[in-house]
Write a protein that holds these residues in place. Sequence first.
Motif, PDB file in Angstrom:
ATOM      1  N   SER A  63       0.821  -1.211   0.000  1.00 59.83           N
ATOM      2  CA  SER A  63       0.000   0.000   0.000  1.00 59.83           C
ATOM      3  C   SER A  63       0.852   1.258   0.000  1.00 59.83           C
ATOM      4  CB  SER A  63      -0.940   0.000   1.206  1.00 59.83           C
ATOM      5  OG  SER A  63      -1.867  -1.057   1.123  1.00 59.83           O
ATOM      6  N   ASN A  64       1.905   1.283   0.812  1.00 62.22           N
ATOM      7  CA  ASN A  64       2.774   2.468   0.852  1.00 62.22           C
ATOM      8  C   ASN A  64       3.481   2.684  -0.486  1.00 62.22           C
ATOM      9  OD1 ASN A  64       2.223   3.435   3.419  1.00 62.22           O
ATOM     10  ND2 ASN A  64       3.770   2.159   4.402  1.00 62.22           N
ATOM     11  N   ILE A  67       0.912   4.120  -2.895  1.00 62.23           N
ATOM     12  CA  ILE A  67       0.618   5.524  -2.611  1.00 62.23           C
ATOM     13  C   ILE A  67       1.707   6.424  -3.192  1.00 62.23           C
ATOM     14  CG2 ILE A  67       0.508   7.249  -0.755  1.00 62.23           C
ATOM     15  CD1 ILE A  67      -0.932   5.103   0.934  1.00 62.23           C
ATOM     16  N   ASN A  70       1.435   6.452  -6.977  1.00 57.22           N
ATOM     17  CA  ASN A  70       0.298   7.245  -7.446  1.00 57.22           C
ATOM     18  C   ASN A  70       0.604   8.734  -7.420  1.00 57.22           C
ATOM     19  OD1 ASN A  70      -1.271   4.991  -7.918  1.00 57.22           O
ATOM     20  ND2 ASN A  70      -2.392   5.123  -5.983  1.00 57.22           N
ATOM     21  N   LEU A  92      -4.607   9.995   1.067  1.00 60.58           N
ATOM     22  CA  LEU A  92      -4.416   8.623   0.592  1.00 60.58           C
ATOM     23  C   LEU A  92      -4.080   7.696   1.757  1.00 60.58           C
ATOM     24  CD1 LEU A  92      -2.437   9.092  -2.760  1.00 60.58           C
ATOM     25  CD2 LEU A  92      -4.825   8.427  -2.466  1.00 60.58           C
ATOM     26  N   HIS A  96      -6.557   4.463   3.722  1.00 59.18           N
ATOM     27  CA  HIS A  96      -6.138   3.086   3.981  1.00 59.18           C
ATOM     28  C   HIS A  96      -6.372   2.674   5.435  1.00 59.18           C
ATOM     29  CE1 HIS A  96      -4.260   3.285   0.071  1.00 59.18           C
ATOM     30  NE2 HIS A  96      -3.877   2.036   0.181  1.00 59.18           N
TER      31      HIS A  96
END
Length: 236
Positions: A63-64, A67, A70, A92, A96
């Motif tokens: 996820s990090n 992010i 993105n 963002l 999460h």
Amino acid sequence: MTQPILSFAQLPNEILTHISYFVQNPYSLSLSSKNLTCCVNENYNQKIKEIFKIMTGEFASQSNRKIVQNIHEMKLQGNLVPTRMFKILYFLLKDHLKPSDLDASLNDLKGDLTRKALAMAKRVKEIDDENLEKVWPRVQNELVVQNCPLAKTVSFNSADQIRRWLDRYGVFLIYVKTLDFSDLDITFLPEEIKLYATDLKKLIMFNTSRTMKISLEALYKLFPPKDDDIVHIIMT
């Protein structure tokens, strides 16, 4: 005698951060002083670099990394100033997290945006680890069903131990055809499933849409068809 400050660039980073924090609209800041806007943006640019380095290093997780990726893509597509990047990063990360994750410890860091962002990124990594730890027993059970001898003897206490095992023996997940993650309180499908279960045929996820932060359509995009052979996903 204290020397007077002749330029905004001489202000300590903490003061520049507080100035920008309390100005909700960066355009308002530019109206008051272009020099101050430049200094604040440079301050935020340095902070963003430091945070991204940690998010892809010490706090690296699926996820990090996503992010950071993105935000880099947004920056390439348009004129994204550092103050705006910082706000996007915050939202963002917040997206999460569960409300319970945004606890009093974050409120205590209200004036320190860097520490607050890093505290959120650390929790995001922990949640990614928890997702893998929650699905692993189901993966291991499926490996046992497929008569994988190694699966019967392994026992793990952390996501890092699971990943180290997968680094050595992840090839055995090619025998996994069906995975049932129903009723698991997970937020994302661990990237290790897509990486190692390359011959997956069916993914069952009853009663997970309440906690999952990814749609059914997005899940299908994780498993593009191979020779017209698609992964069947059931999610409610």
